[in-house]
Design a protein around this motif. Structure first.
Motif, short mmCIF file in Angstrom:
data_model
loop_
_atom_site.label_atom_id
_atom_site.label_comp_id
_atom_site.label_asym_id
_atom_site.label_seq_id
_atom_site.Cartn_x
_atom_site.Cartn_y
_atom_site.Cartn_z
N ARG A 1 -7.06 -0.52 -9.06
CA ARG A 1 -7.80 -1.64 -9.15
C ARG A 1 -6.98 -3.10 -9.41
O ARG A 1 -6.98 -4.06 -8.70
N LEU A 2 -5.95 -3.02 -10.34
CA LEU A 2 -5.12 -4.05 -10.41
C LEU A 2 -4.23 -4.46 -9.29
O LEU A 2 -3.86 -5.71 -8.93
N TRP A 3 -3.84 -3.36 -8.58
CA TRP A 3 -2.84 -3.56 -7.42
C TRP A 3 -3.49 -4.18 -6.52
O TRP A 3 -2.81 -5.17 -5.85
N LEU A 4 -4.76 -4.21 -6.24
CA LEU A 4 -5.47 -4.90 -4.97
C LEU A 4 -5.41 -6.39 -5.52
O LEU A 4 -5.78 -7.20 -4.44
N VAL B 1 1.46 -3.31 -14.78
CA VAL B 1 0.94 -3.78 -13.58
C VAL B 1 0.03 -4.92 -14.01
O VAL B 1 -0.13 -5.96 -13.33
N ARG B 2 -0.58 -4.50 -15.01
CA ARG B 2 -1.64 -5.69 -15.61
C ARG B 2 -0.78 -7.04 -15.89
O ARG B 2 -1.30 -8.19 -15.55
N GLY B 3 0.22 -6.81 -16.64
CA GLY B 3 1.23 -7.76 -16.83
C GLY B 3 1.61 -8.62 -15.70
O GLY B 3 1.59 -9.97 -15.53
N ILE B 4 2.12 -8.04 -14.59
CA ILE B 4 2.54 -8.85 -13.39
C ILE B 4 1.20 -9.41 -12.62
O ILE B 4 1.09 -10.48 -12.16
N VAL B 5 -0.09 -8.86 -12.69
CA VAL B 5 -1.13 -9.41 -11.90
C VAL B 5 -1.71 -10.64 -12.80
O VAL B 5 -1.89 -11.64 -12.26
N THR B 6 -1.98 -10.45 -14.09
CA THR B 6 -2.62 -11.45 -14.86
C THR B 6 -1.90 -11.99 -15.86
O THR B 6 -2.31 -13.07 -16.57
N GLY B 7 -0.56 -11.81 -16.17
CA GLY B 7 0.28 -12.32 -17.30
C GLY B 7 -0.14 -11.77 -18.52
O GLY B 7 0.61 -12.47 -19.59
N ALA C 1 0.75 -1.05 0.01
CA ALA C 1 -0.07 -0.14 -0.06
C ALA C 1 0.87 1.22 -0.06
O ALA C 1 0.60 2.27 -0.71
N ALA C 2 1.95 1.30 0.73
CA ALA C 2 3.01 2.23 0.68
C ALA C 2 3.55 2.35 -0.62
O ALA C 2 3.83 3.59 -1.13
N LEU C 3 3.92 1.41 -1.15
CA LEU C 3 4.67 1.63 -2.55
C LEU C 3 3.66 2.24 -3.46
O LEU C 3 4.12 2.90 -4.31
N LEU C 4 2.18 1.64 -3.57
CA LEU C 4 1.27 2.14 -4.36
C LEU C 4 1.16 3.78 -4.23
O LEU C 4 1.20 4.60 -5.19
N ASP C 5 1.02 4.02 -2.90
CA ASP C 5 0.78 5.67 -2.56
C ASP C 5 2.09 6.44 -3.03
O ASP C 5 1.76 7.23 -3.33
N HIS C 6 3.16 5.82 -2.90
CA HIS C 6 4.45 6.52 -3.39
C HIS C 6 4.55 6.76 -4.74
O HIS C 6 4.67 7.92 -5.22
N TRP C 7 4.15 5.52 -5.41
CA TRP C 7 4.01 5.64 -7.13
C TRP C 7 3.13 6.88 -7.45
O TRP C 7 3.19 7.51 -8.39
N GLN C 8 1.83 6.71 -6.78
CA GLN C 8 0.86 7.34 -7.24
C GLN C 8 0.89 8.91 -6.88
O GLN C 8 0.61 9.88 -7.60
N GLY C 9 1.84 9.13 -5.86
CA GLY C 9 2.20 10.29 -5.54
C GLY C 9 3.14 11.16 -6.67
O GLY C 9 2.87 12.20 -6.93
#
Length: 116
Positions: A101-104, A66-72, A15-23
């Motif tokens: 959404r994908l991050w979750l 992110v989609r690739g990591i999550v779904t392949g 969650a912190a990584l996502l928040d940092h990136w989205q910042g």
């Protein structure tokens, strides 16, 4: 007296990584907003790419990564053709929502980064 090294794992919770990136993404969006429409793809310093080209490159990589990591699924369909600023901002906002959404769904939620 000898000095003992202790190696403690360092990590950043997902969650912190996502928040940092989205910042960083929020800041980049503000830069896109601040550019005059007629200079977004024409102004450059030296031989650097215009900022609009950089923004499109980020758009073409962020959500697909992110989609690739999550779904392949590593398909990337966004082209980097010049487009109006309002289209870039719309795509930026859509991409931000997709990343969230994908991050979750990531199977790497317990620990994303560890350094020794």
């Amino acid at each position: 007296m000898p000095v003992e090294s202790v190696h403690l794992p360092c990590f950043i919770p997902p969650a912190a990584l996502l928040d940092h990136w989205q910042g960083h993404r929020r800041l980049t969006r503000r830069v896109i907003e601040s550019f005059p429409e007629d200079r977004l793809f024409s102004f450059s310093i030296g031989s650097m790419r215009p900022f609009g080209a950089l923004a499109l490159e980020i758009l073409s990589m962020a959500e697909p990564m992110v989609r690739g990591i999550v779904t392949g699924n590593w398909d990337q369909s966004l082209n980097r053709d010049v487009r109006p600023k309002h289209d870039i901002l719309r795509l930026w906002d859509e991409t931000t929502d997709k990343i969230n959404r994908l991050w979750l769904q990531s199977k790497y939620q317990p620990r994303v980064f560890k350094r020794r």
